[in-house]
Write an enzyme that holds these catalytic residues in place. Structure first.
Site, short mmCIF file in Angstrom:
data_model
loop_
_atom_site.label_atom_id
_atom_site.label_comp_id
_atom_site.label_asym_id
_atom_site.label_seq_id
_atom_site.Cartn_x
_atom_site.Cartn_y
_atom_site.Cartn_z
N CYS A 2 0.82 -1.21 0.00
CA CYS A 2 0.00 0.00 0.00
C CYS A 2 0.86 1.27 0.00
CB CYS A 2 -0.87 0.04 1.24
SG CYS A 2 -1.87 -1.41 1.48
N ARG A 27 5.15 0.22 -6.05
CA ARG A 27 5.10 -0.61 -4.84
C ARG A 27 4.17 -1.81 -5.01
NH1 ARG A 27 6.46 2.64 -0.02
NH2 ARG A 27 5.02 1.41 1.22
N TRP A 75 -2.93 -2.61 -1.42
CA TRP A 75 -2.50 -3.96 -1.77
C TRP A 75 -3.23 -4.86 -0.78
CZ3 TRP A 75 0.21 -8.08 0.44
CH2 TRP A 75 0.79 -8.99 -0.46
N ASN A 101 -1.74 1.84 5.93
CA ASN A 101 -0.84 0.75 5.50
C ASN A 101 -0.56 -0.09 6.73
OD1 ASN A 101 -0.68 2.15 3.14
ND2 ASN A 101 1.53 2.55 3.22
N GLY A 102 -0.48 -1.41 6.55
CA GLY A 102 -0.17 -2.27 7.70
C GLY A 102 -1.34 -3.19 8.00
N GLU A 487 18.57 -17.05 -7.74
CA GLU A 487 18.17 -15.70 -8.11
C GLU A 487 17.63 -15.67 -9.55
OE1 GLU A 487 17.46 -13.12 -6.67
OE2 GLU A 487 17.73 -11.45 -8.07
N LYS A 491 13.93 -14.43 -10.53
CA LYS A 491 13.69 -13.34 -11.49
C LYS A 491 12.69 -13.78 -12.54
CE LYS A 491 14.75 -10.61 -9.82
NZ LYS A 491 15.39 -10.49 -8.58
N GLU A 494 9.01 -14.42 -11.03
CA GLU A 494 8.22 -13.28 -10.54
C GLU A 494 7.74 -12.36 -11.64
OE1 GLU A 494 10.12 -10.70 -7.66
OE2 GLU A 494 12.03 -10.85 -8.66
N HIS A 510 19.53 -35.91 -7.07
CA HIS A 510 18.74 -36.33 -5.91
C HIS A 510 17.26 -36.01 -6.08
CE1 HIS A 510 22.49 -37.24 -3.92
NE2 HIS A 510 22.93 -36.07 -4.35
N LYS A 609 6.66 -4.02 -4.00
CA LYS A 609 8.08 -3.68 -3.95
C LYS A 609 8.62 -3.78 -2.54
CE LYS A 609 12.04 -2.40 -5.49
NZ LYS A 609 12.84 -3.48 -6.11
O1 M6R Z 1 13.38 -4.74 0.40
P1 M6R Z 1 13.93 -6.12 0.68
O2 M6R Z 1 15.24 -6.34 0.03
O3 M6R Z 1 13.94 -6.47 2.13
O4 M6R Z 1 12.89 -7.09 -0.03
C1 M6R Z 1 13.02 -8.48 0.05
C2 M6R Z 1 12.17 -9.16 -0.98
O5 M6R Z 1 10.83 -8.82 -0.82
C3 M6R Z 1 12.61 -8.79 -2.41
O6 M6R Z 1 13.95 -9.08 -2.62
C4 M6R Z 1 11.76 -9.57 -3.44
O7 M6R Z 1 12.04 -10.94 -3.36
C5 M6R Z 1 11.99 -9.03 -4.85
N1 M6R Z 1 10.75 -8.97 -5.54
C6 M6R Z 1 12.90 -9.87 -5.66
O8 M6R Z 1 13.08 -9.41 -6.94
#
Ligand code: M6R
Length: 614
Positions: A2, A27, A75, A101-102, A487, A491, A494, A510, A609
């Site tokens: 949010c 965000r 959100w 927010n929260g 990673e 990527k 997501e 395994h 974000k």
């Molecule tokens: O702001 P942060 O680095 O703590 O966020 C952690 C994760 O939410 C963040 O890395 C998320 O996995 C990204 N979408 C990855 O691209």
């Protein structure tokens, strides 16, 4: 997650609020709304499910006048994305409007009490409970809005950043925070509010960051007053923002993600700037120097993070163990905080976070600090909650990252961790001088080597076309490149919504090997020198089962070239610095596949974000 925007001053609020909501779109959100008080002191709420653009469309023929207002992108947490669940929420008599927010954890108890008092609810949100509670307390105690907010927040369990305005009271916004960030921008005769600084930066660079359990009374004609929920007056510290407006624009790139991938040569230079001496032979991090005894005597390093930052942490584990000879454990913050971990006072906890606001990471830090550990933050957003709640730390200095998929923040995190490992190793004398200098010198060549890899963008784009319609992907890597396999898979999944899994290459036998057939693309990172032969064997095992191999290799590697179906050649570097290069093709491949699939690359579905709720 949010987003919050607020304005009070002499200009029309609506255009400022809507522009601010656009700035916060990165965000992640599913609905948007505004509340305004017009010249006749009427309070109105306009809100809708969907994008900020949908809100603008909806508001086109409505009254949007007024010089005070609050706005929100939601959100969904409690209740589906819908017009009713969108913020702002009115109180029962529509005399108050609130954005939040929260998560209010005890909302169902509070709601039951309010229902017993005759209150009815229009939404399934926890937020509506809070605004009704404030109105109820205000009536019951016949008090002003600030006092009602203060009393209400004393009954709330959970996390909040809120802003409230009141019909007939065009001179005040009441804002408060706990575990969810809130920034007040100070202009000339006008004030702004944001869940981060992005909606504020084009008007002022003077800000106040609210701390937990602080309430701000933002009045039209005076400096904000800050009081805690326990009624302690605070003197707010005015800070200067480091961010600039161009960081919030796409600068000719079709997406922020691509812009941020291409920024990496510069962001890594920024990250190293002032930390490596002019001769390029020594690395100094003030956060380490100031606490060098702690690092030298540390019995263990615990790294806590989430998502991509956790992957950076895994690389940190390899670095700290290899060069500092300190045992390292890398933990998901969300697991760490709930599993009663053993934390010793001579442990060092390193919290890694781009946003500095991730709720689970913040909770894990609190736990570690309570147990007496020294907590070091590696964060990107200056002034965010993690740097303010840690004992020391290093910023990554890669600028505002807008794409939800983290790219430049990741390479900057790995760069900071590399510099930390080298600096600690030097203090501990666990590294010899020749290796130390050689690695620092090579680290400084990384930006130009990334530049070289970025020239492969068109080649990777062509490659992406072959795999756009794959249903699944496997990513494999070993040693320092194992976290890059994780990673790369993250990527891809997501932003393209293709199922992808990363594994240490040797783990394939395994289980995952059962998945391999001629439909399965396998991205394998084969740039490690130390266990190169083993990676070659893994590729042979895949080819024996007809898997389609996309290999990231070192320039001139004829062996893997002959085995792989496709290859991407990257420059040679030192083994421990390899992830900084091998991650770039992963970022580009994921980006192009997602674009080919017409995905919303910068704002992928369901993601946010900065994850400010657990
Ligand atoms: O702001 P942060 O680095 O703590 O966020 C952690 C994760 O939410 C963040 O890395 C998320 O996995 C990204 N979408 C990855 O691209």
């Amino acid at each position: 997650m949010c987003g919050i925007v607020g304005y009070i001053g002499f200009r029309e609020a609506y255009p400022i609020l809507v522009k601010g909501l656009h700035r916060l779109e990165y965000r992640g959100y599913d609905s948007a709304g505004v509340a305004l008080i017009d010249d006749s002191n009427k309070l109105s709420v306009l809100k809708t499910k969907g994008r900020v653009q949908d809100l603008e469309e909806y508001a086109r023929d409505k009254n949007t006048t007024g010089t005070i207002g609050i706005a929100h992108t939601r959100w969904a947490t409690h209740g589906e994305p819908s017009n009713a669940n969108a913020h702002p929420h009115y109180s029962q008599t529509e005399s108050l409007a609130l954005i939040h927010n929260g998560i209010i954890e005890n909302y169902s108890v509070l709601k039951a009490q309010l229902v017993a008092e005759g209150y009815t609810f229009q939404s399934s949100t926890d937020t509506e409970v809070l605004v009704q509670l404030i109105e109820y307390i205000k009536k019951l105690n016949n008090c002003d809005l600030f006092t009602a907010v203060q009393l209400a927040l004393n009954q709330v369990v959970g996390a909040y950043a809120i802003a409230v305005i009141e019909k007939g009271n065009p001179n005040n916004i009441i804002a408060a925070r706990k575990s969810s960030p809130l920034v007040i921008g100070l202009g000339e005769g006008e004030f702004f509010l944001g869940s981060d600084a992005s909606p504020i930066i084009e008007y002022t660079n003077k800000v106040i960051y609210l701390d937990d359990e602080e309430i701000a009374i933002i009045s039209r004609d005076k400096e904000p007053k800050v009081v805690t929920i326990s009624n302690i007056q605070k003197t707010p510290e005015i800070k200067e923002l480091e961010m600039n407006l161009s960081e919030l624009e796409r600068g000719g790139y079709p997406h922020f993600m691509l812009k941020e991938i291409f920024e990496q040569p510069q962001t890594l230079l920024n990250c190293m700037s002032g930390r490596i001496n002019v001769e390029g032979t020594n690395v100094t991090l003030s956060g380490i120097i100031d606490h060098k005894d702690k690092f030298v005597n540390a019995r263990r390093i615990l790294i806590i993070a989430c998502g991509t930052s956790w992957h950076a942490g895994l690389i940190g584990e390899y670095l700290f163990e290899e060069f500092c000879r300190i045992p390292v454990e890398v933990e998901y913050a969300s697991e760490f905080r709930y599993r009663n971990p053993v934390i010793n006072p001579d442990d060092i906890v390193i919290a890694i976070s781009q946003s500095g606001e991730t709720a689970d990471s913040l909770a894990a830090i609190e736990l570690a600090r309570k147990a007496g550990a020294f907590v070091y933050g590696v964060c990107n957003v200056v002034g965010s909650s993690i740097p303010r709640n840690t004992d020391s730390g290093s910023y990554t200095h890669c600028g505002h990252e807008i794409g939800v998929a983290s790219t430049k923040a990741f390479t900057a995190q790995v760069t900071v961790l590399t510099m930390m490992a080298l600096a600690i190793a030097k203090e501990k004398k666990s590294i010899d001088e020749v290796t130390y200098v050689k690695l620092i010198k090579e680290l400084q060549h990384i930006p130009s080597k990334i530049e070289q890899i970025l020239k492969l963008n068109d080649e990777i784009k062509k490659l992406s076309l072959i795999f756009t319609y794959a249903q699944n992907f496997i990513y494999l890597g070993r040693g320092y490149n194992y976290p890059i396999a994780l990673e790369g898979a993250l990527k891809l999944k997501e932003i393209s919504y293709i199922h992808a899994e990363g594994y240490p290459a040797a783990e394939m036998k395994h289980g995952p090997i059962a998945l391999i057939d001629n439909e399965m693309p396998i991205v394998i990172i084969g740039t490690n020198t130390a266990i190169y032969e083993k990676v070659v064997s893994n590729i042979q095992e895949i080819k024996a089962r007809n898997g389609r191999v996309i290999a990231v290799i070192n320039e001139g590697d004829e062996t893997i070239k002959a085995l792989a179906d496709h290859y991407i050649e990257v420059p040679h570097t030192e083994e421990c610095l390899d992830p900084l290069l091998s991650c770039i093709p992963m970022q580009l491949l994921a980006y192009h596949i997602a674009v080919n699939k017409n995905r919303d690359v910068d704002m992928p579905r369901n993601l946010a974000k900065s994850v400010t709720v657990e």
